[in-house]
Design a protein around this motif. Structure first.
Motif, PDB file in Angstrom:
ATOM      1  N   ARG A 301       0.833  -1.198   0.000  1.00 43.95           N
ATOM      2  CA  ARG A 301       0.000   0.000   0.000  1.00 43.95           C
ATOM      3  C   ARG A 301       0.866   1.245   0.000  1.00 43.95           C
ATOM      4  NH1 ARG A 301      -4.188  -1.141   4.782  1.00 43.95           N
ATOM      5  NH2 ARG A 301      -4.992   0.876   4.092  1.00 43.95           N
ATOM      6  N   PRO A 302       0.394   2.337  -0.617  1.00 43.03           N
ATOM      7  CA  PRO A 302       1.188   3.566  -0.698  1.00 43.03           C
ATOM      8  C   PRO A 302       1.535   4.099   0.683  1.00 43.03           C
ATOM      9  CG  PRO A 302      -0.713   3.675  -2.166  1.00 43.03           C
ATOM     10  CD  PRO A 302      -0.908   2.463  -1.320  1.00 43.03           C
ATOM     11  N   ARG A 303       2.741   4.648   0.780  1.00 41.60           N
ATOM     12  CA  ARG A 303       3.197   5.282   2.017  1.00 41.60           C
ATOM     13  C   ARG A 303       3.341   6.773   1.736  1.00 41.60           C
ATOM     14  NH1 ARG A 303       7.040   0.441   2.325  1.00 41.60           N
ATOM     15  NH2 ARG A 303       6.220  -0.847   4.022  1.00 41.60           N
ATOM     16  N   TYR A 304       2.221   7.465   1.755  1.00 41.01           N
ATOM     17  CA  TYR A 304       2.199   8.867   1.339  1.00 41.01           C
ATOM     18  C   TYR A 304       3.062   9.764   2.225  1.00 41.01           C
ATOM     19  CZ  TYR A 304      -1.846   7.347  -1.414  1.00 41.01           C
ATOM     20  OH  TYR A 304      -2.675   6.696  -2.291  1.00 41.01           O
ATOM     21  N   VAL A 305       2.967   9.580   3.530  1.00 41.60           N
ATOM     22  CA  VAL A 305       3.721  10.448   4.442  1.00 41.60           C
ATOM     23  C   VAL A 305       5.217  10.148   4.343  1.00 41.60           C
ATOM     24  CG1 VAL A 305       4.032  11.165   6.841  1.00 41.60           C
ATOM     25  CG2 VAL A 305       1.745  10.636   5.988  1.00 41.60           C
ATOM     26  N   SER A 306       5.580   8.884   4.234  1.00 41.14           N
ATOM     27  CA  SER A 306       6.991   8.512   4.074  1.00 41.14           C
ATOM     28  C   SER A 306       7.562   9.115   2.795  1.00 41.14           C
ATOM     29  CB  SER A 306       7.139   6.988   4.049  1.00 41.14           C
ATOM     30  OG  SER A 306       6.668   6.415   5.248  1.00 41.14           O
ATOM     31  N   ASP A 307       6.793   9.071   1.710  1.00 42.51           N
ATOM     32  CA  ASP A 307       7.237   9.665   0.449  1.00 42.51           C
ATOM     33  C   ASP A 307       7.406  11.174   0.589  1.00 42.51           C
ATOM     34  OD1 ASP A 307       7.081   7.146  -0.601  1.00 42.51           O
ATOM     35  OD2 ASP A 307       5.268   7.485  -1.778  1.00 42.51           O
ATOM     36  N   PHE A 311      10.822  13.451   0.221  1.00 40.10           N
ATOM     37  CA  PHE A 311      10.887  14.636  -0.633  1.00 40.10           C
ATOM     38  C   PHE A 311      11.505  15.807   0.145  1.00 40.10           C
ATOM     39  CE2 PHE A 311       8.500  16.328  -4.524  1.00 40.10           C
ATOM     40  CZ  PHE A 311       9.333  17.436  -4.649  1.00 40.10           C
ATOM     41  N   LEU A 312      10.998  16.043   1.363  1.00 39.34           N
ATOM     42  CA  LEU A 312      11.545  17.127   2.182  1.00 39.34           C
ATOM     43  C   LEU A 312      13.025  16.900   2.480  1.00 39.34           C
ATOM     44  CD1 LEU A 312       8.758  17.781   4.868  1.00 39.34           C
ATOM     45  CD2 LEU A 312       9.137  18.981   2.698  1.00 39.34           C
ATOM     46  N   HIS A 313      13.372  15.646   2.727  1.00 41.14           N
ATOM     47  CA  HIS A 313      14.759  15.307   3.047  1.00 41.14           C
ATOM     48  C   HIS A 313      15.680  15.602   1.873  1.00 41.14           C
ATOM     49  CE1 HIS A 313      18.001  12.364   4.403  1.00 41.14           C
ATOM     50  NE2 HIS A 313      17.840  13.183   5.414  1.00 41.14           N
ATOM     51  N   CYS A 314      15.177  15.385   0.655  1.00 38.25           N
ATOM     52  CA  CYS A 314      15.965  15.728  -0.542  1.00 38.25           C
ATOM     53  C   CYS A 314      16.157  17.241  -0.658  1.00 38.25           C
ATOM     54  CB  CYS A 314      15.272  15.207  -1.799  1.00 38.25           C
ATOM     55  SG  CYS A 314      15.291  13.418  -1.999  1.00 38.25           S
ATOM     56  N   LEU A 315      15.096  17.983  -0.390  1.00 40.88           N
ATOM     57  CA  LEU A 315      15.149  19.438  -0.560  1.00 40.88           C
ATOM     58  C   LEU A 315      15.980  20.125   0.507  1.00 40.88           C
ATOM     59  CD1 LEU A 315      11.462  20.422  -1.485  1.00 40.88           C
ATOM     60  CD2 LEU A 315      13.441  20.275  -3.014  1.00 40.88           C
ATOM     61  N   ASN A 354      10.153   4.211   1.487  1.00 40.43           N
ATOM     62  CA  ASN A 354       9.220   4.787   0.526  1.00 40.43           C
ATOM     63  C   ASN A 354       8.256   3.745  -0.030  1.00 40.43           C
ATOM     64  OD1 ASN A 354      12.201   6.177  -0.266  1.00 40.43           O
ATOM     65  ND2 ASN A 354      10.545   7.554   0.303  1.00 40.43           N
ATOM     66  N   SER A 355       7.233   4.249  -0.706  1.00 42.30           N
ATOM     67  CA  SER A 355       6.299   3.367  -1.409  1.00 42.30           C
ATOM     68  C   SER A 355       7.013   2.664  -2.554  1.00 42.30           C
ATOM     69  CB  SER A 355       5.132   4.176  -1.987  1.00 42.30           C
ATOM     70  OG  SER A 355       4.453   4.898  -0.994  1.00 42.30           O
ATOM     71  N   ARG A 356       6.534   1.458  -2.886  1.00 43.68           N
ATOM     72  CA  ARG A 356       7.060   0.780  -4.077  1.00 43.68           C
ATOM     73  C   ARG A 356       6.669   1.552  -5.328  1.00 43.68           C
ATOM     74  NH1 ARG A 356       5.532  -5.456  -3.719  1.00 43.68           N
ATOM     75  NH2 ARG A 356       6.844  -5.481  -5.590  1.00 43.68           N
ATOM     76  N   VAL A 357       5.566   2.250  -5.249  1.00 48.57           N
ATOM     77  CA  VAL A 357       5.167   3.170  -6.315  1.00 48.57           C
ATOM     78  C   VAL A 357       5.235   4.561  -5.713  1.00 48.57           C
ATOM     79  CG1 VAL A 357       3.357   3.813  -7.942  1.00 48.57           C
ATOM     80  CG2 VAL A 357       3.657   1.412  -7.282  1.00 48.57           C
ATOM     81  N   PHE A 358       6.294   5.292  -6.022  1.00 44.97           N
ATOM     82  CA  PHE A 358       6.598   6.554  -5.359  1.00 44.97           C
ATOM     83  C   PHE A 358       5.551   7.615  -5.692  1.00 44.97           C
ATOM     84  CE2 PHE A 358       9.503  10.411  -5.171  1.00 44.97           C
ATOM     85  CZ  PHE A 358       9.493  10.465  -3.780  1.00 44.97           C
TER      86      PHE A 358
END
Length: 421
Positions: A301-307, A311-315, A354-358
């Motif tokens: 199942r998607p992990r929206y908050v983890s994704d 994203f924030l961690h990259c920025l 992260n989600s398997r489908v980001f």
């Protein structure tokens, strides 16, 4: 007291595997020497995992007071116990570890904790100015106690089955106009919990944290179809680097009726639109516990908050990146300094799965496409090496002015020469 309409057979339906675990060490590792209590309750224990801790005992008296107030002169607590007595076994299966309580002790705990949740949220009111209304309740005399309670009620390890809470709500309901879903806006921050979240018994949230997670991710989930897998781990550059590459950061305006669209990041025409994120003392705890909830979700199942955290961690790879986003009004900082925001995001992004489908595959692709264009690369190099401080810019301007003046003088001299000849 309203008529009780809930089918008891639905209690615990769909809980075939455990829903609550003690948080794995891989999630706790990044907390060492920093925020070690992010998963632990501060003032109240809900459920068995933190039951009996000394610093949580004071709130037990308030639980009993809520129960006595609900029962009034009747003292008929057996009505509530009987409603969930046959479901004790299913409720035990809710937890991944064996619970060292007898069935009667476990039942008493479910009733006491469930009634507290229902009655506390019923009494929670907000008046003009955002202050919590006092309702003859010592809990509401302190905004700090209320804040800590709201935090503790959505901790991953501090949960009881939501189905138990629902049974107790309907059995004790004194207002036929109030629906179960209307009880939770103090926790979710959204005044209108979508009916679809509570409609399907199989997919219905299993506890308060799951409900908060579902509500906060609902509008974003409706926008994403997730048609392809995220085949390899990708990254994007920091906010500072992206800004130098010509990418503009803008606060995404809120859409009326979608006050929980905080995950909806988009990239269009070299502009990265990010909904405003207010970062306060409670942010890290809420994010960590929603990430823990996603970590233990079954299947892919998607992990929206983890994704989103990835994203924030990259920025945000430095304090300077936080400053860039704050100046663009993407971040509203209530922590006291950009360094504290960076440290929080750095901790959150450690060991995140992260989600398997980001969720942001398309956004990442758009950013990569922009940064790979030669013209944008040249602009980035010029900005990084020649426009990185005001003195360099002034020197370049002066050189351009001097060169222009030289060319004009040369043209004037040559023109004058030909006119004289």
């Amino acid at each position: 007291m309203s008529e009780f309409h809930v089918n008891i057979d639905q209690l615990g339906n769909g809980v075939s595997t455990p829903t609550i675990y003690r948080v794995d060490d891989s999630l706790r590792d990044s907390l060492r020497y920093t925020n070690e209590k992010a998963y632990d309750p501060m003032i109240i224990s809900i459920g068995p995992l933190h039951r009996g801790k000394s610093h949580l005992k004071a709130m037990e008296q308030h639980k009993v007071r809520y129960l006595k107030k609900l029962l009034g002169n009747s003292g008929h607590v057996d009505m509530y116990k009987d409603a969930i007595r046959s479901e004790v076994k299913k409720a035990r299966a809710f937890y991944a570890e064996e619970i060292g309580l007898s069935d009667n002790e476990f039942l008493d705990m479910l009733v006491l904790d469930g009634i507290f949740i229902v009655e506390f949220l019923r009494e929670y009111k907000v008046v003009d100015g955002g202050r919590v209304r006092r309702v003859g309740n010592l809990i509401f005399d302190s905004v700090y106690i209320v804040s800590h309670l709201l935090r503790d009620l959505v901790l991953f390890e501090n949960q009881i089955p939501l189905s138990v809470v629902e049974v107790l709500f309907h059995l004790s309901n004194r207002d036929d106009k109030q629906e179960f879903k209307d009880l939770f806006w103090p926790l979710t921050g959204c005044h209108d919990v979508p009916r679809a979240i509570m409609a399907n018994d199989d997919d219905k949230p299993k506890h308060l944290l799951g409900l908060v997670h579902s509500v906060k991710c609902f509008s974003f989930a409706q926008l994403r179809t997730h048609e392809k897998r995220w085949e390899e781990k990708k990254n994007i550059n920091s906010a500072t680097d992206l800004k130098e590459a010509g990418i503009v950061f803008k606060k995404k305006p809120k859409v009326e009726g979608k006050d929980c669209g905080w995950l909806d990041i988009t990239f269009e025409k070299r502009t990265l639109y990010i909904p405003e994120l207010m970062i306060s003392d409670e942010t890290e705890s809420l994010f960590r516990n929603m990430i823990a909830h996603e970590y233990y979700l079954s299947g892919s199942r998607p992990r929206y908050v983890s994704d989103y955290v990835f994203f924030l961690h990259c920025l945000m790879r430095s304090t300077k990146d936080v400053e860039v986003l704050r100046r663009c009004e993407v971040i509203r900082n209530w922590l006291g300094g950009d360094a504290r925001v960076y440290e929080m995001v750095d901790r959150l992004g450690t060991n995140v799965f992260n989600s398997r489908v980001f969720s942001y595959e398309g956004v990442f692709d758009g950013i990569h496409e922009h940064c790979e264009k030669k013209w944008n690369k040249w602009i980035a190099v010029l900005r990084r090496h020649h426009f990185n401080n005001p003195w360099t810019i002034l020197s370049l301007v002066a050189a351009v002015v001097l060169l222009t003046a030289t060319i004009v003088q040369t043209v004037f001299t040559v023109t004058s020469y030909y006119k004289e000849s």
